[in-house]
Design an enzyme around this catalytic site. Structure first.
Site, PDB file in Angstrom:
ATOM      1  N   GLU A  43       0.875  -1.175   0.000  1.00  0.00           N
ATOM      2  CA  GLU A  43       0.000   0.000   0.000  1.00  0.00           C
ATOM      3  C   GLU A  43       0.908   1.219   0.000  1.00  0.00           C
ATOM      4  OE1 GLU A  43      -3.493   2.496   2.317  1.00  0.00           O
ATOM      5  OE2 GLU A  43      -2.408   0.962   3.437  1.00  0.00           O
ATOM      6  N   ASP A  68       5.160   4.615   3.486  1.00  0.00           N
ATOM      7  CA  ASP A  68       4.911   6.056   3.616  1.00  0.00           C
ATOM      8  C   ASP A  68       6.179   6.703   4.165  1.00  0.00           C
ATOM      9  OD1 ASP A  68       1.904   7.679   3.786  1.00  0.00           O
ATOM     10  OD2 ASP A  68       3.700   8.738   4.496  1.00  0.00           O
ATOM     11  N   ASP A 117      -2.148  12.253  -2.589  1.00  0.00           N
ATOM     12  CA  ASP A 117      -2.222  13.701  -2.811  1.00  0.00           C
ATOM     13  C   ASP A 117      -2.366  13.910  -4.327  1.00  0.00           C
ATOM     14  OD1 ASP A 117      -1.493  14.551  -0.006  1.00  0.00           O
ATOM     15  OD2 ASP A 117       0.246  13.323  -0.525  1.00  0.00           O
ATOM     16  N   ASP A 153     -10.830  10.456  -4.421  1.00  0.00           N
ATOM     17  CA  ASP A 153     -12.026  11.289  -4.526  1.00  0.00           C
ATOM     18  C   ASP A 153     -11.828  12.321  -5.635  1.00  0.00           C
ATOM     19  OD1 ASP A 153      -9.961  12.546  -2.946  1.00  0.00           O
ATOM     20  OD2 ASP A 153     -11.382  14.210  -2.770  1.00  0.00           O
ATOM     21  N   THR A 193     -10.102   4.016   4.447  1.00  0.00           N
ATOM     22  CA  THR A 193      -8.909   4.588   5.071  1.00  0.00           C
ATOM     23  C   THR A 193      -9.325   5.857   5.827  1.00  0.00           C
ATOM     24  OG1 THR A 193      -8.414   6.063   3.246  1.00  0.00           O
ATOM     25  CG2 THR A 193      -7.526   3.820   3.087  1.00  0.00           C
ATOM     26  N   TYR A 195      -8.373   8.978   5.279  1.00  0.00           N
ATOM     27  CA  TYR A 195      -8.740  10.053   4.358  1.00  0.00           C
ATOM     28  C   TYR A 195     -10.096   9.785   3.700  1.00  0.00           C
ATOM     29  CZ  TYR A 195      -4.659  13.049   4.625  1.00  0.00           C
ATOM     30  OH  TYR A 195      -3.709  13.941   5.063  1.00  0.00           O
ATOM     31  N   GLU A 196     -10.355   8.510   3.407  1.00  0.00           N
ATOM     32  CA  GLU A 196     -11.650   8.187   2.788  1.00  0.00           C
ATOM     33  C   GLU A 196     -12.789   8.579   3.716  1.00  0.00           C
ATOM     34  OE1 GLU A 196     -12.041   4.303   1.090  1.00  0.00           O
ATOM     35  OE2 GLU A 196     -14.229   4.430   1.005  1.00  0.00           O
TER      36      GLU A 196
HETATM   37  C1  LIG Z   1      -3.481  12.087   1.444  1.00  0.00           C
HETATM   38  S1  LIG Z   1      -2.529  10.984   2.410  1.00  0.00           S
HETATM   39  C2  LIG Z   1      -3.470   9.475   2.297  1.00  0.00           C
HETATM   40  C3  LIG Z   1      -3.120   8.508   3.407  1.00  0.00           C
HETATM   41  C4  LIG Z   1      -3.878   7.168   3.363  1.00  0.00           C
HETATM   42  N1  LIG Z   1      -3.625   6.453   2.147  1.00  0.00           N
HETATM   43  C5  LIG Z   1      -5.359   7.378   3.559  1.00  0.00           C
HETATM   44  O1  LIG Z   1      -6.109   7.192   2.589  1.00  0.00           O
HETATM   45  O2  LIG Z   1      -5.773   7.702   4.674  1.00  0.00           O
HETATM   46  C6  LIG Z   1      -1.156  10.673   1.325  1.00  0.00           C
HETATM   47  C7  LIG Z   1      -0.011   9.967   2.002  1.00  0.00           C
HETATM   48  O3  LIG Z   1       0.973   9.676   1.012  1.00  0.00           O
HETATM   49  C8  LIG Z   1       2.255   9.932   1.541  1.00  0.00           C
HETATM   50  N2  LIG Z   1       3.138  10.245   0.401  1.00  0.00           N
HETATM   51  C9  LIG Z   1       2.854  11.091  -0.623  1.00  0.00           C
HETATM   52  N3  LIG Z   1       3.877  11.119  -1.492  1.00  0.00           N
HETATM   53  C10 LIG Z   1       4.822  10.271  -0.988  1.00  0.00           C
HETATM   54  C11 LIG Z   1       6.103   9.865  -1.446  1.00  0.00           C
HETATM   55  N4  LIG Z   1       6.605  10.346  -2.589  1.00  0.00           N
HETATM   56  N5  LIG Z   1       6.809   8.997  -0.697  1.00  0.00           N
HETATM   57  C12 LIG Z   1       6.298   8.508   0.467  1.00  0.00           C
HETATM   58  N6  LIG Z   1       5.080   8.845   0.942  1.00  0.00           N
HETATM   59  C13 LIG Z   1       4.349   9.719   0.211  1.00  0.00           C
HETATM   60  C14 LIG Z   1       2.068  11.085   2.491  1.00  0.00           C
HETATM   61  O4  LIG Z   1       3.082  11.116   3.482  1.00  0.00           O
HETATM   62  C15 LIG Z   1       0.687  10.804   3.068  1.00  0.00           C
HETATM   63  O5  LIG Z   1       0.746  10.062   4.280  1.00  0.00           O
END
Ligand SMILES: C[S@@+](CC[C@H](N)C(=O)[O-])C[C@H]1O[C@@H](n2cnc3c(N)ncnc32)[C@H](O)[C@@H]1O
Length: 238
Positions: A43, A68, A117, A153, A193, A195-196
């Site tokens: 994941e 992550d 993101d 989303d 998750t 964020y979801e």
């Molecule tokens: C918007 S959050 C979503 C977290 C989780 N998947 C959720 O749905 O609750 C995006 C996550 O991706 C990680 N992330 C984004 N770009 C990354 C990268 N290049 N390397 C490691 N982690 C990354 C961020 O640290 C963050 O925790």
């Protein structure tokens, strides 16, 4: 730095199922980490690792790795896995850009990317976890035909990803513009998750894409050439 964050970093350093450097890992996840030959699911951008944990509990016959960069977030999943004694879960605290240093070719079977993101700005397009340069990394570490699941989303990212996959020579297996309109879909898709949950509370529509990318061909031209990456910037501010 906040004391709680420092404590979490210290905890992570002591957890045997959390990895932060590639030392001895590529090619040895089955033998040294999981001690079995079962398939490995990643994941990417797992945040607190909600889906990694939920899938690991639901599917004990598979191995799961949450990836992550943010240690304080990832700590939640790592701690839970420890408390619940889940032997089929590991976490990797790295930049996903470096994932190729942590796995040997075709060592993994499946990838989930949950609510990444979206980076809508044109200048940040290379940071999108489904941009051509990331898809190329996934091609290398996935078994041929290994599926990639995206939940988002964000309509722009959803459309952008479909274009990027096709231009990369990949195959789209399923594209749901509204996951809830497909109640008979695979029940793994309904494990929410963090964020979801937040997005759902705001009334967002959840989109789902399942695709695969062709096996990596070392002799081929690098697929994220300028032409390709310009052509797939289907959204964002230019
Ligand atoms: C918007 S959050 C979503 C977290 C989780 N998947 C959720 O749905 O609750 C995006 C996550 O991706 C990680 N992330 C984004 N770009 C990354 C990268 N290049 N390397 C490691 N982690 C990354 C961020 O640290 C963050 O925790």
């Amino acid at each position: 730095m906040a004391k709680k964050k420092l404590q979490r970093f210290a905890d992570l350093a002591k957890m045997p199922h959390v990895f932060q450097t590639p030392d001895g890992l590529p090619g040895h996840w089955h033998s040294r980490v999981f001690h079995n030959r079962r398939p490995i699911t990643l994941e990417l951008g797992c945040g607190r690792g909600d889906l990694t944990l939920a899938l690991a509990i639901k599917l004990p016959q598979r191995n799961f790795i949450g990836v992550d960069l943010k240690g304080a977030r990832l700590w939640n999943g790592a701690k839970q896995a420890q408390l619940q004694g889940l032997a089929n879960v590991a976490f990797l605290r790295i930049f996903i850009e470096n994932i190729g240093e942590f796995f040997s070719p075709a060592e993994t079977d499946e990838i989930w990317i949950t609510f990444p993101d979206p980076y809508p700005a044109y200048s940040k397009r290379h940071k999108r976890l489904t941009s051509p340069r990331f898809l190329t990394l996934y091609q290398k570490i996935l078994k041929p035909g290994g599926r990639i699941h995206l939940k988002t989303d964000n309509e722009g990212l959803f459309r952008y990803t479909q274009t990027a996959v096709v231009q990369q020579g990949g195959v789209i297996h399923q594209a749901f513009v509204d996951l809830d309109a497909h109640p008979t879909a695979d029940d793994r898709l309904f494990l929410p998750t963090r964020y979801e949950q937040t997005f759902r509370k705001k009334g967002a529509i959840i989109r789902y894409l399942c695709f695969s990318v062709p096996p990596f061909d070392q002799g081929a031209e690098r697929p994220w050439t300028r032409t390709t990456s310009m052509a797939v910037n289907a959204y964002g501010t230019h």
